[in-house]
Design a protein around this motif. Structure first.
Motif, PDB file in Angstrom:
ATOM      1  N   LEU A   1       0.821  -1.193   0.000  1.00 16.25           N
ATOM      2  CA  LEU A   1       0.000   0.000   0.000  1.00 16.25           C
ATOM      3  C   LEU A   1       0.862   1.252   0.000  1.00 16.25           C
ATOM      4  N   GLU A   2       0.319   2.318  -0.576  1.00 13.67           N
ATOM      5  CA  GLU A   2       0.973   3.618  -0.610  1.00 13.67           C
ATOM      6  C   GLU A   2       0.779   4.338   0.734  1.00 13.67           C
ATOM      7  N   PRO A   3       1.505   5.445   0.970  1.00 16.64           N
ATOM      8  CA  PRO A   3       1.404   6.148   2.261  1.00 16.64           C
ATOM      9  C   PRO A   3       0.047   6.800   2.519  1.00 16.64           C
ATOM     10  N   SER A   4      -0.791   6.951   1.486  1.00 20.37           N
ATOM     11  CA  SER A   4      -2.145   7.472   1.659  1.00 20.37           C
ATOM     12  C   SER A   4      -3.112   6.483   1.029  1.00 20.37           C
ATOM     13  N   VAL A   5      -4.093   6.024   1.838  1.00 17.93           N
ATOM     14  CA  VAL A   5      -4.962   4.927   1.400  1.00 17.93           C
ATOM     15  C   VAL A   5      -6.418   5.246   1.705  1.00 17.93           C
ATOM     16  N   ALA A   6      -7.287   4.973   0.744  1.00 17.50           N
ATOM     17  CA  ALA A   6      -8.728   5.030   0.961  1.00 17.50           C
ATOM     18  C   ALA A   6      -9.169   3.679   1.524  1.00 17.50           C
ATOM     19  N   VAL A   7      -9.836   3.719   2.674  1.00 18.19           N
ATOM     20  CA  VAL A   7     -10.296   2.491   3.334  1.00 18.19           C
ATOM     21  C   VAL A   7     -11.813   2.431   3.207  1.00 18.19           C
ATOM     22  N   GLU A   8     -12.279   1.485   2.410  1.00 17.33           N
ATOM     23  CA  GLU A   8     -13.712   1.322   2.167  1.00 17.33           C
ATOM     24  C   GLU A   8     -14.293   0.353   3.196  1.00 17.33           C
ATOM     25  N   LEU A   9     -15.162   0.873   4.038  1.00 21.52           N
ATOM     26  CA  LEU A   9     -15.826   0.093   5.071  1.00 21.52           C
ATOM     27  C   LEU A   9     -17.300  -0.053   4.716  1.00 21.52           C
ATOM     28  N   PRO A  10     -18.034  -0.956   5.352  1.00 21.78           N
ATOM     29  CA  PRO A  10     -19.453  -1.101   5.023  1.00 21.78           C
ATOM     30  C   PRO A  10     -20.244   0.201   5.144  1.00 21.78           C
ATOM     31  N   GLY A  11     -19.826   1.100   6.050  1.00 23.63           N
ATOM     32  CA  GLY A  11     -20.554   2.350   6.251  1.00 23.63           C
ATOM     33  C   GLY A  11     -20.052   3.522   5.436  1.00 23.63           C
ATOM     34  N   GLY A  12     -18.958   3.371   4.692  1.00 23.83           N
ATOM     35  CA  GLY A  12     -18.412   4.477   3.916  1.00 23.83           C
ATOM     36  C   GLY A  12     -16.894   4.405   3.853  1.00 23.83           C
ATOM     37  N   THR A  13     -16.266   5.460   3.366  1.00 23.63           N
ATOM     38  CA  THR A  13     -14.828   5.457   3.107  1.00 23.63           C
ATOM     39  C   THR A  13     -14.113   6.528   3.929  1.00 23.63           C
ATOM     40  N   ALA A  14     -13.015   6.130   4.557  1.00 21.93           N
ATOM     41  CA  ALA A  14     -12.136   7.035   5.292  1.00 21.93           C
ATOM     42  C   ALA A  14     -10.765   7.028   4.622  1.00 21.93           C
ATOM     43  N   THR A  15      -9.951   8.016   4.953  1.00 23.59           N
ATOM     44  CA  THR A  15      -8.595   8.102   4.406  1.00 23.59           C
ATOM     45  C   THR A  15      -7.580   7.983   5.534  1.00 23.59           C
ATOM     46  N   VAL A  16      -6.564   7.151   5.323  1.00 20.17           N
ATOM     47  CA  VAL A  16      -5.485   6.966   6.296  1.00 20.17           C
ATOM     48  C   VAL A  16      -4.179   7.424   5.668  1.00 20.17           C
ATOM     49  N   ASP A  17      -3.442   8.258   6.399  1.00 18.13           N
ATOM     50  CA  ASP A  17      -2.130   8.734   5.960  1.00 18.13           C
ATOM     51  C   ASP A  17      -1.094   8.384   7.021  1.00 18.13           C
TER      52      ASP A  17
END
Length: 280
Positions: free
Chosen positions: A235-251
């Motif tokens: 994975l890259e240093p910035s990732v979109a995390v798709e969860l059942p309730g929506g998407t968050a971003t982790v850096d």
């Protein structure tokens, strides 16, 4: 007792203001509030408190739906940040809050989106805590729901185990989740994440949370999964995390650095606790 119902990507919370008078809930009261049939219903209860440190703006306590206390909740922290601004408790865009095991920095990004500094991940088994292992990139247990499980483990204010799967839709979350959550190797129990890598910038995730079961989203779980993938080089240093309730971003910039979680926070409704069983 007044409350506000909020959610971050479907991970839902009852928020209580304890800045003027202490809010004390025992496990029975917490479970009554969290009950989705006879109470308000939530994954966690968030309590806003006065700061305990000179450099902090507030204190922050988290109770799981089973009444146990948690040290971290990224989705809850974003809701916390929106709550204190909307309630007129602060006009700062960036606040420092005392949590059980340290401090967090919460930042308003505008448009009901917030960024949370979750802290520096810990990988030493003693710090997770994970018993019976030396530090490794991957651990193995042979007695989880009748099968052998390989996982990565870390702490971001609370313990996480992350399993990489081909497809989260077919992952056996219902049996492996609770079996690993309460496994003796994790003396404080563990949040269990099931991660599917879609691209180097995108993962899908389901999380079985300790004390709450599977939830629509878990902020610290999203961060844990992304960190595991980053350390593995997929994975890259910035990732979109798709969860059942929506998407968050982790850096995350790497070892020894803060991990950041960004995403929305929503207010659902306000109300008043009136049942004595729920602490009102």
């Amino acid at each position: 007792m007044r409350f506000t119902k909020m959610h971050g990507l479907g991970n839902d919370f009852v928020v209580l203001d304890g800045t003027q008078a202490p809010v004390t809930l025992d496990e029975v009261c917490a479970r009554a509030i969290a009950d989705r049939h006879f109470g308000i219903g939530c994954d966690q209860i968030l309590i806003v408190e006065a700061a305990r440190s000179a450099n902090a703006d507030f204190g922050y306590r988290i109770l799981n739906s089973d009444g146990s206390e948690s040290g971290q909740c990224g989705n809850g922290a974003r809701c916390f940040a929106r709550y204190v601004r909307e309630q007129g408790l602060t006009d700062k865009r960036e606040i420092v809050v005392d949590v059980r095991d340290g401090q967090m920095v919460l930042e308003s990004l505008g448009d009901e989106h917030y960024r949370v500094a979750l802290g520096i991940p810990a990988f030493n088994p003693a710090d997770i805590p994970l018993c019976g292992f030396d530090t490794a990139d991957e651990y193995r247990l042979d007695d989880v729901a009748g099968r052998t499980i390989c996982f990565a483990a870390l702490s971001i204010g609370n313990p996480h185990a992350v399993l990489r799967v081909d497809d989260i839709d077919s992952a056996d979350v219902e049996s492996v989740g609770p079996a690993l959550e309460s496994h003796p190797a994790f003396p404080e129990r563990v949040n269990v994440g099931f991660m599917q890598v879609v691209t180097p910038q995108h993962i899908r995730l389901r999380v079985y949370e300790r004390g709450a079961g599977e939830t629509l989203a878990c902020g610290s779980g999203a961060a844990a999964a992304a960190i595991v993938g980053m350390r593995a080089g997929v994975l890259e240093p910035s990732v979109a995390v798709e969860l059942p309730g929506g998407t968050a971003t982790v850096d995350w910039a790497g070892e020894g650095r803060q991990v950041y979680l960004s995403g929305p926070a929503e207010r659902v409704f306000d109300g008043e606790l009136v049942s004595s069983k729920a602490g009102g």
